[in-house]
Design an enzyme around this catalytic site. Structure first.
Site, PDB file in Angstrom:
ATOM      1  N   GLU A 182      -1.186   9.073   4.757  1.00 16.80           N
ATOM      2  CA  GLU A 182      -2.188   9.581   5.695  1.00 16.80           C
ATOM      3  C   GLU A 182      -2.374  11.069   5.432  1.00 16.80           C
ATOM      4  O   GLU A 182      -1.435  11.782   5.103  1.00 16.80           O
ATOM      5  CB  GLU A 182      -1.746   9.321   7.136  1.00 16.80           C
ATOM      6  N   PHE A 221       9.822  15.717  -1.657  1.00 12.06           N
ATOM      7  CA  PHE A 221      10.537  15.127  -0.511  1.00 12.06           C
ATOM      8  C   PHE A 221      11.932  15.738  -0.333  1.00 12.06           C
ATOM      9  O   PHE A 221      12.853  15.084   0.115  1.00 12.06           O
ATOM     10  CB  PHE A 221      10.592  13.594  -0.624  1.00 12.06           C
ATOM     11  N   CYS A 263       5.042   4.736   9.359  1.00 17.11           N
ATOM     12  CA  CYS A 263       5.688   3.975   8.278  1.00 17.11           C
ATOM     13  C   CYS A 263       7.182   4.231   8.132  1.00 17.11           C
ATOM     14  O   CYS A 263       7.975   3.309   8.305  1.00 17.11           O
ATOM     15  CB  CYS A 263       4.975   4.280   6.964  1.00 17.11           C
ATOM     16  N   GLU A 283       0.849  -1.197   0.000  1.00 13.59           N
ATOM     17  CA  GLU A 283       0.000   0.000   0.000  1.00 13.59           C
ATOM     18  C   GLU A 283       0.884   1.247   0.000  1.00 13.59           C
ATOM     19  O   GLU A 283       1.842   1.324   0.758  1.00 13.59           O
ATOM     20  CB  GLU A 283      -0.894  -0.020   1.253  1.00 13.59           C
ATOM     21  N   ARG A 293       1.688   8.455  15.853  1.00 16.46           N
ATOM     22  CA  ARG A 293       2.760   7.460  15.897  1.00 16.46           C
ATOM     23  C   ARG A 293       4.065   8.062  15.361  1.00 16.46           C
ATOM     24  O   ARG A 293       4.105   8.586  14.258  1.00 16.46           O
ATOM     25  CB  ARG A 293       2.364   6.206  15.105  1.00 16.46           C
TER      26      ARG A 293
HETATM   27  P1  NAD Z   1      -3.449   0.384  12.280  1.00 18.15           P
HETATM   28  O1  NAD Z   1      -2.856   0.114  13.601  1.00 18.15           O
HETATM   29  O2  NAD Z   1      -4.101   1.691  12.011  1.00 18.15           O
HETATM   30  O3  NAD Z   1      -4.494  -0.758  11.917  1.00 18.15           O
HETATM   31  C1  NAD Z   1      -4.270  -2.131  12.173  1.00 18.15           C
HETATM   32  C2  NAD Z   1      -5.587  -2.753  12.564  1.00 18.15           C
HETATM   33  O4  NAD Z   1      -5.428  -4.173  12.646  1.00 18.15           O
HETATM   34  C3  NAD Z   1      -6.102  -2.296  13.934  1.00 18.15           C
HETATM   35  O5  NAD Z   1      -7.427  -1.809  13.799  1.00 18.15           O
HETATM   36  C4  NAD Z   1      -6.034  -3.569  14.800  1.00 18.15           C
HETATM   37  O6  NAD Z   1      -7.037  -3.593  15.768  1.00 18.15           O
HETATM   38  C5  NAD Z   1      -6.203  -4.643  13.741  1.00 18.15           C
HETATM   39  N1  NAD Z   1      -5.703  -5.995  14.073  1.00 18.15           N
HETATM   40  C6  NAD Z   1      -4.489  -6.333  14.584  1.00 18.15           C
HETATM   41  N2  NAD Z   1      -4.385  -7.682  14.688  1.00 18.15           N
HETATM   42  C7  NAD Z   1      -5.552  -8.189  14.233  1.00 18.15           C
HETATM   43  C8  NAD Z   1      -6.042  -9.513  14.067  1.00 18.15           C
HETATM   44  N3  NAD Z   1      -5.295 -10.584  14.369  1.00 18.15           N
HETATM   45  N4  NAD Z   1      -7.289  -9.682  13.576  1.00 18.15           N
HETATM   46  C9  NAD Z   1      -8.033  -8.618  13.242  1.00 18.15           C
HETATM   47  N5  NAD Z   1      -7.608  -7.323  13.355  1.00 18.15           N
HETATM   48  C10 NAD Z   1      -6.386  -7.127  13.838  1.00 18.15           C
HETATM   49  O7  NAD Z   1      -2.251   0.153  11.237  1.00 18.15           O
HETATM   50  P2  NAD Z   1      -2.099   0.810   9.774  1.00 18.15           P
HETATM   51  O8  NAD Z   1      -1.517   2.181   9.874  1.00 18.15           O
HETATM   52  O9  NAD Z   1      -3.370   0.616   9.017  1.00 18.15           O
HETATM   53  O10 NAD Z   1      -0.954  -0.121   9.173  1.00 18.15           O
HETATM   54  C11 NAD Z   1      -1.224  -1.463   8.780  1.00 18.15           C
HETATM   55  C12 NAD Z   1      -0.083  -1.935   7.888  1.00 18.15           C
HETATM   56  O11 NAD Z   1      -0.055  -1.164   6.680  1.00 18.15           O
HETATM   57  C13 NAD Z   1       1.302  -1.791   8.508  1.00 18.15           C
HETATM   58  O12 NAD Z   1       2.106  -2.856   8.090  1.00 18.15           O
HETATM   59  C14 NAD Z   1       1.816  -0.498   7.896  1.00 18.15           C
HETATM   60  O13 NAD Z   1       3.217  -0.469   7.829  1.00 18.15           O
HETATM   61  C15 NAD Z   1       1.219  -0.560   6.512  1.00 18.15           C
HETATM   62  N6  NAD Z   1       1.041   0.749   5.874  1.00 18.15           N
HETATM   63  C16 NAD Z   1       0.561   1.797   6.595  1.00 18.15           C
HETATM   64  C17 NAD Z   1       0.379   3.026   5.955  1.00 18.15           C
HETATM   65  C18 NAD Z   1      -0.112   4.223   6.739  1.00 18.15           C
HETATM   66  O14 NAD Z   1      -0.001   5.331   6.222  1.00 18.15           O
HETATM   67  N7  NAD Z   1      -0.654   4.054   7.936  1.00 18.15           N
HETATM   68  C19 NAD Z   1       0.677   3.165   4.594  1.00 18.15           C
HETATM   69  C20 NAD Z   1       1.134   2.067   3.894  1.00 18.15           C
HETATM   70  C21 NAD Z   1       1.308   0.848   4.539  1.00 18.15           C
END
Ligand code: NAD
Length: 444
Positions: free
Chosen positions: A158, A256, A267, A154, A334
């Site tokens: 944000e 950037f 991230c 992804e 974060r």
């Molecule tokens: P987040 O913490 O916002 O969301 C993760 C969700 O997963 C939470 O709601 C949590 O309750 C849920 N969860 C955890 N374990 C679970 C399980 N076993 N079953 C069901 N639900 C479960 O995290 P995020 O920011 O969405 O990031 C998720 C991934 O995407 C990470 O690897 C991150 O590096 C990647 N990512 C994040 C972004 C960003 O901008 N936030 C962008 C690209 C990639």
């Protein structure tokens, strides 16, 4: 297509809503009961521009539902997207336990062939590990469904996550069979048809690496310009003009290359560390990334140095942090530079106020002792210095007069270079920014 999204957080919720907008039937599964309850109530559990409106639309259309029960999400799904967190361990490696739990859940509840898609950011080779976990679970349960692991990193940002997801600049997926590739093609067919964005179809390990290399490269650009900024401060050059001059070269570009407090968020810090860890683990140390990280941390320390330079010691001084979220448009704290600064300031006895239009309360909860404000002028009132941490409109819009009238001492450390040095100096503000030497007048 029926799709399950596991983990409806910053990535999963936006992705689930986008899949629904593209006409798929989507179930969002999360193990956090409070989040599921909020979503079932029709509300997004975090702030992201346009997300609430998109949710309203797809939920009303009956295309997106939420549950905490895997048996309501996984049976019948052709694709299950794993969007759970991969937070850093002490040694910089990502914690993949949440992802492993997802693999087990899918193995247990699949009722037909399914593609398990890693959308979480993971190190190359995670796909192979997940396949092993699934195979073991299936052997234990006597399940024979074909569960393939694919990678679909992804790239959303944000603050513009909805826009980025609905209009992606590229779609990358890695699969190990034609059948899995066809499932991913079908998932994204509507947006590819409408937007014509490039699609990179590759193998799983390459897809995983594209994400790591992308984030590490962007973080490298930020640290590169921050190192240049420190030199600018010493030689009396202006880093913004340096970046503009560099950016006109199409081989470089301007994106950037904004000097400031450094990168934060969920991230870049963790992904840089994870890539460096992976490189070490495979015997190819990528020391450049260690330096990228060190420069980033130094930018925050540099702000503290500037505050000490101005205020002597910080014990008992009131410092206002302008912005708490790691960037505007989100309430995500974060790895936000403001959080690090608040902790460091409190540790040396300073009083810390934090203005943020959406993350003020979360900041007070995250860093006990911080005085939260959602009114920027109240946050400035009679403080000894202000530090610009996040480029919210309310902060960018502050005038030199606002600082002069509001602060006890008109001392501003602009960690995002949002203000005009000449205007600040003319109004009598003692103004420091990043990489724009000569901006602060001598002590007078
Ligand atoms: P987040 O913490 O916002 O969301 C993760 C969700 O997963 C939470 O709601 C949590 O309750 C849920 N969860 C955890 N374990 C679970 C399980 N076993 N079953 C069901 N639900 C479960 O995290 P995020 O920011 O969405 O990031 C998720 C991934 O995407 C990470 O690897 C991150 O590096 C990647 N990512 C994040 C972004 C960003 O901008 N936030 C962008 C690209 C990639």
């Amino acid at each position: 297509m029926r799709i399950a999204v596991i983990g409806v957080g910053h990535v999963g919720l936006v992705s689930a809503a986008a899949f629904a907008r593209w006409g798929h039937d989507v179930v969002g599964l999360d193990d956090d009961a409070a989040k599921v309850a909020t979503l079932r109530d029709g509300r997004a559990w975090f702030h992201e521009p346009g997300l609430q409106e998109l949710l309203d639309e797809v939920v009303a259309a009956g295309r997106l539902t939420f549950t905490g029960d895997p048996t309501e999400a996984i049976p019948g799904a052709a694709a299950v997207f794993a969007c759970v967190g991969t937070p850093p361990n002490e040694d910089g490696s990502p914690n993949l336990a949440y992802l492993e739990a997802v693999a087990r859940t899918v193995a247990e509840h699949a009722t037909g062939d399914v593609v398990l898609v890693e959308k979480s950011t993971v190190p190359a080779s995670t796909g192979r590990r997940l396949e092993q976990v699934i195979a073991r679970e299936q052997a234990r349960l006597g399940s024979t469904h074909r569960i393939e692991v694919a990678s679909n990193p992804e790239f959303l940002r944000e603050g513009s996550a909805v826009e980025d997801t609905l209009h992606p600049d590229r779609i990358v997926y890695g699969t190990s069979s034609d059948a899995a590739r066809d499932v991913l093609r079908a998932v994204y067919a509507p947006v590819v048809a409408a937007d014509g964005c490039p699609v990179v179809e590759t193998d799983v390990a390459t897809s995983e690496l594209i994400k790591h290399a992308s984030n590490a490269f962007l973080a490298t650009r930020i640290s590169f310009i921050n190192a240049v900024a420190r030199i600018c401060e010493q030689v009396g050059a202006d880093v913004q003009v340096v970046a503009d001059g560099m950016g006109h070269d199409p081989r470089i570009g301007r994106a950037f290359l904004s000097a400031g407090l450094g990168y934060g968020g969920s991230c870049f810090p963790k992904d840089v560390d994870a890539f460096a860890h992976l490189a070490r683990a495979v015997g190819v140390p990528f020391r450049l990334l260690d330096e990228v990280r060190a420069i980033n941390v130094a930018q925050r320390d540099h702000v503290l140095d500037k505050l000490r330079q101005e205020l002597w010691h910080l014990d008992g001084k009131t410092v206002t942090l302008l912005g708490a979220a790691f960037k505007p448009g989100t309430d995500d704290l974060r790895e936000a530079p403001a959080v690090h600064l608040a902790r460091a300031l409190l540790a040396v006895g300073a009083r810390v106020r934090a203005f943020d239009p959406v993350a003020h309360a979360a900041m007070a909860a995250e860093v006990p002792g911080v005085e939260p404000h959602d009114d920027v002028h109240a946050a400035l009132h009679e403080a000894h210095a202000a530090v610009v941490c996040t480029e919210w409109d309310e902060v960018v819009g502050l005038t030199p007069d606002d600082y002069v009238r509001g602060l006890a001492y008109p001392i501003v450390i602009d960690g995002r270079n949002v203000h005009d040095p000449a205007a600040m100096l003319a109004a009598g503000v003692r103004y420091h920014s990043v990489g724009r030497a000569g901006a602060a007048p001598e002590v007078g």
